[in-house]
Write an enzyme that holds these catalytic residues in place. Sequence first.
Site, PDB file in Angstrom:
ATOM      1  N   GLU A  57       0.811  -1.219   0.000  1.00 19.43           N
ATOM      2  CA  GLU A  57       0.000   0.000   0.000  1.00 19.43           C
ATOM      3  C   GLU A  57       0.851   1.278   0.000  1.00 19.43           C
ATOM      4  O   GLU A  57       0.363   2.337  -0.385  1.00 19.43           O
ATOM      5  CB  GLU A  57      -0.975  -0.019   1.199  1.00 19.43           C
ATOM      6  CG  GLU A  57      -2.043  -1.087   1.018  1.00 19.43           C
ATOM      7  CD  GLU A  57      -2.932  -1.287   2.236  1.00 19.43           C
ATOM      8  OE1 GLU A  57      -4.119  -1.574   2.054  1.00 19.43           O
ATOM      9  OE2 GLU A  57      -2.432  -1.184   3.383  1.00 19.43           O
TER      10      GLU A  57
ATOM     11  N   GLY B 287     -12.470  -4.010   1.168  1.00 28.83           N
ATOM     12  CA  GLY B 287     -13.520  -4.833   0.572  1.00 28.83           C
ATOM     13  C   GLY B 287     -14.788  -3.992   0.410  1.00 28.83           C
ATOM     14  O   GLY B 287     -15.080  -3.146   1.260  1.00 28.83           O
TER      15      GLY B 287
ATOM     16  N   ILE C 272     -12.873 -10.209   5.848  1.00 27.31           N
ATOM     17  CA  ILE C 272     -14.258 -10.638   5.618  1.00 27.31           C
ATOM     18  C   ILE C 272     -14.412 -11.260   4.228  1.00 27.31           C
ATOM     19  O   ILE C 272     -14.115 -10.627   3.217  1.00 27.31           O
ATOM     20  CB  ILE C 272     -15.233  -9.444   5.786  1.00 27.31           C
ATOM     21  CG1 ILE C 272     -15.052  -8.792   7.177  1.00 27.31           C
ATOM     22  CG2 ILE C 272     -16.681  -9.895   5.567  1.00 27.31           C
ATOM     23  CD1 ILE C 272     -15.274  -9.700   8.375  1.00 27.31           C
TER      24      ILE C 272
ATOM     25  N   MET D   1      -9.285  -3.184   7.830  1.00 24.54           N
ATOM     26  CA  MET D   1      -8.795  -3.669   9.119  1.00 24.54           C
ATOM     27  C   MET D   1      -7.980  -2.645   9.931  1.00 24.54           C
ATOM     28  O   MET D   1      -7.383  -3.033  10.938  1.00 24.54           O
ATOM     29  CB  MET D   1      -7.983  -4.963   8.904  1.00 24.54           C
ATOM     30  CG  MET D   1      -8.809  -6.053   8.221  1.00 24.54           C
ATOM     31  SD  MET D   1      -7.927  -7.578   7.892  1.00 24.54           S
ATOM     32  CE  MET D   1      -7.656  -8.190   9.551  1.00 24.54           C
ATOM     33  N   GLU D   2      -7.979  -1.377   9.507  1.00 21.71           N
ATOM     34  CA  GLU D   2      -7.169  -0.379  10.243  1.00 21.71           C
ATOM     35  C   GLU D   2      -7.806   0.999  10.392  1.00 21.71           C
ATOM     36  O   GLU D   2      -7.477   1.729  11.349  1.00 21.71           O
ATOM     37  CB  GLU D   2      -5.794  -0.169   9.538  1.00 21.71           C
ATOM     38  CG  GLU D   2      -4.918  -1.379   9.456  1.00 21.71           C
ATOM     39  CD  GLU D   2      -5.270  -2.306   8.290  1.00 21.71           C
ATOM     40  OE1 GLU D   2      -5.952  -1.829   7.348  1.00 21.71           O
ATOM     41  OE2 GLU D   2      -4.880  -3.479   8.335  1.00 21.71           O
TER      42      GLU D   2
ATOM     43  N   ASP E 194     -11.782  -6.064  -3.465  1.00 21.59           N
ATOM     44  CA  ASP E 194     -12.608  -7.286  -3.458  1.00 21.59           C
ATOM     45  C   ASP E 194     -13.986  -6.921  -2.918  1.00 21.59           C
ATOM     46  O   ASP E 194     -14.209  -5.794  -2.483  1.00 21.59           O
ATOM     47  CB  ASP E 194     -11.964  -8.363  -2.564  1.00 21.59           C
ATOM     48  CG  ASP E 194     -11.796  -7.884  -1.132  1.00 21.59           C
ATOM     49  OD1 ASP E 194     -10.717  -7.362  -0.816  1.00 21.59           O
ATOM     50  OD2 ASP E 194     -12.764  -7.984  -0.341  1.00 21.59           O
TER      51      ASP E 194
HETATM   52  N1  ADE Z   1      -9.213  -5.292   3.055  1.00 19.63           N
HETATM   53  C1  ADE Z   1      -9.436  -5.536   1.763  1.00 19.63           C
HETATM   54  N2  ADE Z   1     -10.436  -6.430   1.606  1.00 19.63           N
HETATM   55  C2  ADE Z   1     -10.851  -6.756   2.855  1.00 19.63           C
HETATM   56  C3  ADE Z   1     -11.848  -7.645   3.362  1.00 19.63           C
HETATM   57  N3  ADE Z   1     -12.596  -8.374   2.538  1.00 19.63           N
HETATM   58  N4  ADE Z   1     -11.989  -7.726   4.707  1.00 19.63           N
HETATM   59  C4  ADE Z   1     -11.210  -6.999   5.527  1.00 19.63           C
HETATM   60  N5  ADE Z   1     -10.260  -6.161   5.102  1.00 19.63           N
HETATM   61  C5  ADE Z   1     -10.074  -6.038   3.783  1.00 19.63           C
END
Ligand code: ADE
Length: 240
Positions: free
Chosen positions: A12, A87, A161, A181-182, A205
């Site tokens: 990143e 995501g 996830i 996640m941050e 995603d």
């Molecule tokens: N970062 C990118 N895709 C993610 C996902 N599906 N869950 C958590 N963090 C992510």
Amino acid sequence: MKIAIMGAMLEEVEPFLSHSEHEPLLKHFVKTNEMRYGGNTYHEGTYKNLEIVLAYSKIGKVNATLTAATLLEKFGADVLLFTGVAGAINPALNIGDLVAATALCQHDLDISIFGHPHGFVPEGAVYVKPSTELLATAQRVAKAKGVNLRHGIIATGDQFIASAKRKEWVAQTFQADAIEMEGAAVAVVCDALKVPFFILRAISDAADMDAQFDFDAFLKESAKVSSSFVIAMLEELSHG
Ligand code: ADE
């Protein structure tokens, strides 16, 4: 003005560092120092008239908290710009789309058994909001560059996830548009220390059963979409 640029994963922040691969992106970035601290590497330098300190934290809320606090407290950053991937929760978001957070929450923070809402602890707040000035700067940059910058609620938790069920729950509970996640950890640190911040994510995603494969396939590409936009924001900030 000293600007912290932060990501969670090397991929990143790599576009800011690898001059050869992305030469036009950072031809004005001059690196002056590199320091190891608390298990992370902090890159200091200048971009035109701006002082820059850049680091990736490693994945997750605890790692992000340490790095954000270090960027502000040890390096004295006046502003924090976060760049990375997420995501999609909102079905209108596609891979590669850019989302600027208007609010962030922790979807895995749960003391609901005591009657509190999900994502809430006493003396805290479910949602933490980024700087409206930086959001306005981002909007100006998007308009000038013809970039379709979306805005939305970002939900953060210490879980990758890849489940329609969890996605639906996060959507219903927090009205979230994207998940990562941050971001909320960074938001809580910056809010507590009164430092303006901005959290940008490009979709990698759809947090569904294909998420693991899409993440691997699109991480680098989407990370570059996000970092390119942050570089355009630096350009704008260097004028003001
Ligand atoms: N970062 C990118 N895709 C993610 C996902 N599906 N869950 C958590 N963090 C992510």
